[in-house]
Design an enzyme around this catalytic site. Sequence first.
Site, PDB file in Angstrom:
ATOM      1  N   LYS A   1     -12.161  -2.163   6.616  1.00  0.00           N
ATOM      2  CA  LYS A   1     -11.359  -3.036   7.466  1.00  0.00           C
ATOM      3  C   LYS A   1     -11.823  -2.931   8.914  1.00  0.00           C
ATOM      4  CE  LYS A   1      -8.329  -3.629   3.907  1.00  0.00           C
ATOM      5  NZ  LYS A   1      -7.599  -2.752   2.992  1.00  0.00           N
TER       6      LYS A   1
ATOM      7  N   ASP B   1      -2.002   6.549   6.277  1.00  0.00           N
ATOM      8  CA  ASP B   1      -2.997   5.602   5.781  1.00  0.00           C
ATOM      9  C   ASP B   1      -3.290   4.651   6.941  1.00  0.00           C
ATOM     10  OD1 ASP B   1      -4.439   3.549   4.653  1.00  0.00           O
ATOM     11  OD2 ASP B   1      -3.010   3.106   3.046  1.00  0.00           O
TER      12      ASP B   1
ATOM     13  N   TRP C   1       0.835  -1.213   0.000  1.00  0.00           N
ATOM     14  CA  TRP C   1       0.000   0.000   0.000  1.00  0.00           C
ATOM     15  C   TRP C   1       0.863   1.253   0.000  1.00  0.00           C
ATOM     16  CZ3 TRP C   1      -4.228  -1.448  -1.887  1.00  0.00           C
ATOM     17  CH2 TRP C   1      -4.825  -2.651  -1.513  1.00  0.00           C
TER      18      TRP C   1
HETATM   19  C1  LIG Z   1      -7.060  -2.182   1.943  1.00  0.00           C
HETATM   20  C2  LIG Z   1      -6.056  -1.102   2.057  1.00  0.00           C
HETATM   21  C3  LIG Z   1      -5.986  -0.072   1.120  1.00  0.00           C
HETATM   22  C4  LIG Z   1      -6.863  -0.016  -0.110  1.00  0.00           C
HETATM   23  O1  LIG Z   1      -8.127   0.380   0.237  1.00  0.00           O
HETATM   24  P1  LIG Z   1      -9.272   0.616  -0.852  1.00  0.00           P
HETATM   25  O2  LIG Z   1     -10.339   1.251  -0.035  1.00  0.00           O
HETATM   26  O3  LIG Z   1      -9.619  -0.725  -1.402  1.00  0.00           O
HETATM   27  O4  LIG Z   1      -8.742   1.521  -1.902  1.00  0.00           O
HETATM   28  C5  LIG Z   1      -5.056   0.928   1.320  1.00  0.00           C
HETATM   29  N1  LIG Z   1      -4.241   0.915   2.380  1.00  0.00           N
HETATM   30  C6  LIG Z   1      -4.280  -0.064   3.307  1.00  0.00           C
HETATM   31  C7  LIG Z   1      -3.346  -0.017   4.476  1.00  0.00           C
HETATM   32  C8  LIG Z   1      -5.185  -1.104   3.169  1.00  0.00           C
HETATM   33  O5  LIG Z   1      -5.231  -2.087   4.082  1.00  0.00           O
END
Ligand SMILES: *Cc1c(COP(=O)(O)O)cnc(C)c1O
Length: 356
Positions: free
Chosen positions: A192, A167, A101
Amino acid sequence: MTKHNFFAGPAVLDRSVMDQAASAVGTFDDMGLSILEISHRSKQFVAVMEEAEALVRELLNLSDDYAVLFLTGGASSQFFMVPMNILASGDTAGYVDTGTWSTKAIKEAKLYGNIEVLASSKEDGFNHIPKPDVPDHLRYLHITSNNTIYGTQYKGFPNTSVPIVADMSSDIFNRPIDDISKFGVIYAGAQKNLGPAGTTLVIVRKDLLGKVDRQIPTMLNYETHIAKNSSFNTPPVFPIYVCMLSLRWLKANGGLKVMQAKNDAKAKVLYDEIDRNSLFAGVAATEDRSNMNVTFTINNADLEGKFLDFVTEHDIMGLKGHRSVGGFRASIYNALKTESVHHLVSLMKEFESMHA
Ligand SMILES: *Cc1c(COP(=O)(O)O)cnc(C)c1O
């Protein structure tokens, strides 16, 4: 039969949240209509949006310096929206590369300014979090607070006066944030640790905005969404409603301090078993082990599929590791019950007695 949901995302939600969501699909509030068919401008939905924002502010102790937005496009769109909105073309931002990511975030940011990758754990299969010095000249420092795929997590945040952009897709609300003022932007795909797929929580310190001279499309400009309380266009009404329910659940269950204690306890039970059990080994460096995504392998390749079959027969779902790491990944987000971790641990013990 209850299933134990260890999927990485979309992921487990508390049953009470899903029951309330299901009921609102029938009839929402006193309207005599379903949540799926009401206007995002109705006073009932405006109240949902306001409560969701207020709960985020309360749980994270956010001041009015920050805007709270519920956007679309996933965390993946924040990879470019962040630099597009706050990194002027001559400016430099620092990134720490801790996995897939982060790597994707770096690729997008390079479209907008100078990017310094301060450190990467790629050579080591992203099994730990490097902790580089942070130069003062950076516009912001981007980190991925929890690396969903590799199972590593920042235990403390970098000590720097540079605004941190994080993030937090896979560990938002897993613990209190001691010094929120360190952060310039926090973003998280809801699917998540917060709610269902379909919305992305974005928290932005407002003084960082309005300082780039590039043209920003209206829909990609944070200021558009701040001015219209995330309702410039039609927001994802139902996902935001379910996030609000999940935030209410978090608050009703004691808030982030209590959640952290539960999460740490759940993670400890599982890591202790991984360390004790002669068949299994942890993937992530001990000091960076995530309390959200627990990655581990088995010492005999022939047993990998057998263990997955064995746990699946016992109602465990989603334990297969990400294809880039292999082995197993137990995602043990806020809403996963302690009993589910104990169930997995007892199966690991039983499997050991069958195969060791
Ligand atoms: C799942 C995830 C993403 C991607 O998320 P989307 O909403 O599918 O774009 C980005 N960063 C992390 C840390 C993730 O776990």
